[in-house]
Design a protein around this motif. Sequence first.
Motif, PDB file in Angstrom:
ATOM      1  N   SER A   2      -6.126 -19.848 -23.459  1.00 35.83           N
ATOM      2  CA  SER A   2      -4.810 -19.247 -23.587  1.00 35.83           C
ATOM      3  C   SER A   2      -4.993 -17.741 -23.714  1.00 35.83           C
ATOM      4  O   SER A   2      -5.902 -17.270 -24.384  1.00 35.83           O
ATOM      5  N   HIS A   3      -4.129 -16.998 -23.036  1.00 41.19           N
ATOM      6  CA  HIS A   3      -4.196 -15.541 -23.063  1.00 41.19           C
ATOM      7  C   HIS A   3      -2.858 -15.025 -23.578  1.00 41.19           C
ATOM      8  O   HIS A   3      -1.801 -15.569 -23.236  1.00 41.19           O
ATOM      9  N   ASP A   4      -2.890 -13.968 -24.398  1.00 40.14           N
ATOM     10  CA  ASP A   4      -1.671 -13.416 -24.981  1.00 40.14           C
ATOM     11  C   ASP A   4      -0.635 -13.027 -23.927  1.00 40.14           C
ATOM     12  O   ASP A   4       0.551 -13.267 -24.101  1.00 40.14           O
ATOM     13  N   LYS A   5      -1.070 -12.455 -22.817  1.00 39.48           N
ATOM     14  CA  LYS A   5      -0.151 -11.957 -21.797  1.00 39.48           C
ATOM     15  C   LYS A   5       0.116 -12.977 -20.686  1.00 39.48           C
ATOM     16  O   LYS A   5       1.244 -13.129 -20.242  1.00 39.48           O
ATOM     17  N   TYR A   6      -0.933 -13.694 -20.231  1.00 36.64           N
ATOM     18  CA  TYR A   6      -0.822 -14.547 -19.048  1.00 36.64           C
ATOM     19  C   TYR A   6      -0.526 -16.012 -19.361  1.00 36.64           C
ATOM     20  O   TYR A   6      -0.150 -16.763 -18.471  1.00 36.64           O
ATOM     21  N   GLY A   7      -0.720 -16.449 -20.590  1.00 38.63           N
ATOM     22  CA  GLY A   7      -0.432 -17.830 -20.969  1.00 38.63           C
ATOM     23  C   GLY A   7      -1.623 -18.754 -20.798  1.00 38.63           C
ATOM     24  O   GLY A   7      -2.769 -18.340 -20.910  1.00 38.63           O
ATOM     25  N   LEU A   8      -1.343 -20.023 -20.501  1.00 38.18           N
ATOM     26  CA  LEU A   8      -2.396 -21.028 -20.364  1.00 38.18           C
ATOM     27  C   LEU A   8      -3.118 -20.893 -19.035  1.00 38.18           C
ATOM     28  O   LEU A   8      -2.502 -20.654 -18.005  1.00 38.18           O
ATOM     29  N   GLY A   9      -4.432 -21.062 -19.088  1.00 35.31           N
ATOM     30  CA  GLY A   9      -5.229 -20.960 -17.877  1.00 35.31           C
ATOM     31  C   GLY A   9      -6.464 -21.828 -17.947  1.00 35.31           C
ATOM     32  O   GLY A   9      -6.787 -22.391 -18.980  1.00 35.31           O
ATOM     33  N   ARG A  10      -7.136 -21.941 -16.803  1.00 33.56           N
ATOM     34  CA  ARG A  10      -8.352 -22.748 -16.707  1.00 33.56           C
ATOM     35  C   ARG A  10      -9.484 -21.866 -16.204  1.00 33.56           C
ATOM     36  O   ARG A  10      -9.340 -21.158 -15.209  1.00 33.56           O
ATOM     37  N   VAL A  11     -10.621 -21.912 -16.893  1.00 33.18           N
ATOM     38  CA  VAL A  11     -11.782 -21.121 -16.497  1.00 33.18           C
ATOM     39  C   VAL A  11     -12.373 -21.719 -15.231  1.00 33.18           C
ATOM     40  O   VAL A  11     -12.679 -22.909 -15.173  1.00 33.18           O
ATOM     41  N   LEU A  12     -12.521 -20.883 -14.208  1.00 33.65           N
ATOM     42  CA  LEU A  12     -13.098 -21.322 -12.942  1.00 33.65           C
ATOM     43  C   LEU A  12     -14.581 -20.998 -12.866  1.00 33.65           C
ATOM     44  O   LEU A  12     -15.350 -21.749 -12.274  1.00 33.65           O
ATOM     45  N   ALA A  13     -14.982 -19.853 -13.444  1.00 28.46           N
ATOM     46  CA  ALA A  13     -16.383 -19.434 -13.364  1.00 28.46           C
ATOM     47  C   ALA A  13     -16.704 -18.436 -14.470  1.00 28.46           C
ATOM     48  O   ALA A  13     -15.826 -17.731 -14.948  1.00 28.46           O
ATOM     49  N   TYR A  29      -7.325 -14.230 -12.562  1.00 30.02           N
ATOM     50  CA  TYR A  29      -7.764 -12.948 -13.099  1.00 30.02           C
ATOM     51  C   TYR A  29      -9.224 -13.018 -13.511  1.00 30.02           C
ATOM     52  O   TYR A  29      -9.692 -14.046 -13.983  1.00 30.02           O
ATOM     53  N   ARG A  30      -9.909 -11.881 -13.369  1.00 28.20           N
ATOM     54  CA  ARG A  30     -11.279 -11.717 -13.859  1.00 28.20           C
ATOM     55  C   ARG A  30     -11.168 -10.926 -15.149  1.00 28.20           C
ATOM     56  O   ARG A  30     -10.653  -9.813 -15.156  1.00 28.20           O
TER      57      ARG A  30
END
Length: 41
Positions: A2-13, A29-30
């Motif tokens: 979870s990111h404060d600005k972008y929300g929920l995400g999944r790590v790709l690499a 995003y990187r």
Amino acid sequence: MSHDKYGLGRVLAVEQDITVLVDFGAETYRIAAPYAKLVKL
């Protein structure tokens, strides 16, 4: 993740232990270390 600005995400690499590539659905995003705004869920 979870990111404060972008929300929920999944790590790709993880790139050389200094950046992570995260897919937040609409965009990818990187994010460089330190990962202050990322929270592992």
